[in-house]
Design a protein around this motif. Structure first.
Motif, PDB file in Angstrom:
ATOM      1  N   ARG A   5       0.732  -1.231   0.001  1.00  0.00           N
ATOM      2  CA  ARG A   5      -0.048  -0.119   0.091  1.00  0.00           C
ATOM      3  C   ARG A   5       0.758   1.371   0.062  1.00  0.00           C
ATOM      4  N   LEU A   6       0.366   2.277  -0.489  1.00  0.00           N
ATOM      5  CA  LEU A   6       0.971   3.636  -0.748  1.00  0.00           C
ATOM      6  C   LEU A   6       1.219   4.116   0.771  1.00  0.00           C
ATOM      7  N   SER A   7       2.463   4.643   1.187  1.00  0.00           N
ATOM      8  CA  SER A   7       2.601   5.513   2.184  1.00  0.00           C
ATOM      9  C   SER A   7       2.113   7.046   2.095  1.00  0.00           C
ATOM     10  N   GLU A  24      -8.181   3.060   5.712  1.00  0.00           N
ATOM     11  CA  GLU A  24      -8.687   1.916   5.038  1.00  0.00           C
ATOM     12  C   GLU A  24      -7.971   1.581   3.725  1.00  0.00           C
ATOM     13  N   LEU A  25      -7.702   2.721   2.936  1.00  0.00           N
ATOM     14  CA  LEU A  25      -7.068   2.645   1.610  1.00  0.00           C
ATOM     15  C   LEU A  25      -5.393   2.407   1.511  1.00  0.00           C
ATOM     16  N   PHE A  26      -5.001   3.282   2.460  1.00  0.00           N
ATOM     17  CA  PHE A  26      -3.437   3.181   2.387  1.00  0.00           C
ATOM     18  C   PHE A  26      -2.902   3.070   3.672  1.00  0.00           C
ATOM     19  N   ASP A  27      -1.335   3.161   3.537  1.00  0.00           N
ATOM     20  CA  ASP A  27      -0.724   2.971   4.697  1.00  0.00           C
ATOM     21  C   ASP A  27      -0.410   4.663   5.313  1.00  0.00           C
ATOM     22  N   VAL A  28      -1.244   4.732   6.184  1.00  0.00           N
ATOM     23  CA  VAL A  28      -1.244   6.404   6.321  1.00  0.00           C
ATOM     24  C   VAL A  28      -0.753   6.705   7.779  1.00  0.00           C
ATOM     25  N   GLN A  29       0.035   7.732   7.823  1.00  0.00           N
ATOM     26  CA  GLN A  29       0.428   8.326   9.030  1.00  0.00           C
ATOM     27  C   GLN A  29      -0.343   9.627   9.229  1.00  0.00           C
ATOM     28  N   LEU A  30      -1.139   9.637  10.397  1.00  0.00           N
ATOM     29  CA  LEU A  30      -2.130  10.658  10.611  1.00  0.00           C
ATOM     30  C   LEU A  30      -1.495  11.730  11.804  1.00  0.00           C
ATOM     31  N   ASP A  50       5.331   7.980  -0.094  1.00  0.00           N
ATOM     32  CA  ASP A  50       5.003   8.193  -1.423  1.00  0.00           C
ATOM     33  C   ASP A  50       4.360   9.540  -1.596  1.00  0.00           C
ATOM     34  N   VAL A  51       3.430   9.689  -0.754  1.00  0.00           N
ATOM     35  CA  VAL A  51       2.428  10.879  -0.975  1.00  0.00           C
ATOM     36  C   VAL A  51       2.483  11.873   0.369  1.00  0.00           C
ATOM     37  N   LEU A  52       2.448  12.955   0.024  1.00  0.00           N
ATOM     38  CA  LEU A  52       2.102  14.095   1.336  1.00  0.00           C
ATOM     39  C   LEU A  52       0.664  14.692   0.902  1.00  0.00           C
ATOM     40  N   VAL A  53       0.087  14.748   1.889  1.00  0.00           N
ATOM     41  CA  VAL A  53      -1.263  15.471   2.069  1.00  0.00           C
ATOM     42  C   VAL A  53      -0.940  16.543   3.125  1.00  0.00           C
ATOM     43  N   PRO A  54      -0.681  17.759   2.456  1.00  0.00           N
ATOM     44  CA  PRO A  54      -0.416  19.040   3.325  1.00  0.00           C
ATOM     45  C   PRO A  54      -1.628  20.027   3.344  1.00  0.00           C
TER      46      PRO A  54
END
Length: 328
Positions: A5-7, A24-30, A50-54
């Protein structure tokens, strides 16, 4: 064997349904709390994800992008504005940038109208009287504001939000005028009953209310500078729900204090939370804490857009809301 899964790293607390779906969808760091990430924390996140959500509170410039790791391939911004991201440098480094356009149009336009009404009808002044317990009854000359029907509204920036403001203003009986980088098609102008001004100076000098609805770009920085603000009529009101940098805040403060402009309604500020203290003192100014997009529905829809952009990227396709330098 299922693919890894995408990080994904999220820089601020998001609405619970959005965080749940991301998990549920990604390997997410909240984010454990709602404090903005420090610059070093952002750099660390960009090295390992892999992805940053700013969000708008994260400045992602060329120096920070230079510290990004090889894994980082997408910056999926939670918000429509991307002036806090160096999109050109990101593209050069092979990092895509996406945003969340469209979902906040109505919310922001509602707030623009709320500010117009608040300033012209002196609503906060009336609220202050009631909260202090100073009201001793109705009086014929107390807190006299103005009627907005028939007033000329000049919209600076006639994109989605500007057009939504125009529709609302027309319903209140205002005369709609606008200045835009490109003139709208004639059928759109007719639908909005809007008059185009090629010269911003000429429009500004003739309006009763100015609504700032253009994005923040190098060409719009201090577009409403001291010289242009002086063109406003003494009875004019200016509202800004776009970006604070479009107005020279110090020049605006001086003119409001001198009575050269009747009032202002601001939801955004040139220096973020560092607001000119003299601006806070004025009774003819309505200041809000960047609430233009603050609806449950809008924030959830922003999250949905972020997720769609990431999922589409994960599936090997161009994110539907990809931002490229030529768009800015």
């Amino acid at each position: 064997m299922p693919r890894e899964r995408l990080s994904v790293v999220v820089t601020r607390r998001l609405p619970e349904p959005v965080e749940t779906r991301l998990s549920e969808l990604f390997d997410v760091q909240l984010r454990p709390d709602d404090a903005p990430m420090t610059r070093s924390e952002l750099a660390s996140a960009m090295r390992g994800a892999d992805v940053l959500v700013p969000t708008v509170t994260d400045t992602i410039d060329a120096a920070l992008l230079a510290q990004a790791g090889e894994r980082l391939k997408l910056i999926a911004n939670y918000g429509a504005g991307v002036d806090h991201i160096d999109v050109a440098t990101a593209r050069q480094r092979g990092v895509l940038v996406s945003n969340t356009p469209g979902v906040l149009t109505d919310d922001t336009a509602d707030m623009a109208m709320a500010l117009i009404l608040s300033v012209v009808r002196r609503i906060p002044e009336g609220l202050a009287v009631m909260q202090k317990g100073d009201w001793d009854g109705w009086a014929p000359t107390a807190l006299l504001g103005g009627r907005i029907a028939g007033r000329r509204l000049g919209i600076l920036g006639m994109g989605r939000i500007g057009q939504a403001v125009a529709r609302r203003a027309s319903a209140f009986g205002m005369q709609v005028h606008y200045h835009n980088r490109r003139r709208l098609r004639s059928e759109v102008e007719r639908d909005l009953e809007a008059t185009y001004w090629e010269s911003l100076d000429q429009m500004v000098a003739r309006m009763d209310v100015i609504s700032i609805n253009c994005p923040s770009t190098p060409s719009t920085f201090h577009l409403m500078n001291a010289r242009r603000l002086k063109l406003l009529k003494p009875g004019a009101v200016i509202v800004n729900t776009s970006r604070g940098e479009v107005i020279d805040e110090h020049a605006l403060t001086r003119m409001l204090r001198a009575g050269e402009i009747a009032g202002a309604g601001l939801d955004v500020y040139e220096h973020g939370t560092d607001i000119n203290p003299r601006l806070r003192e004025l009774s003819n100014v309505v200041l809000l804490p960047h609430m233009g997009s603050a609806t449950v529905e809008g924030r959830d829809e922003m999250g949905e857009k972020v997720i769609i952009n990431i999922k589409t990227f994960e599936d090997g396709h161009r994110p539907p809301d990809q931002v490229v330098p030529s768009m800015l």
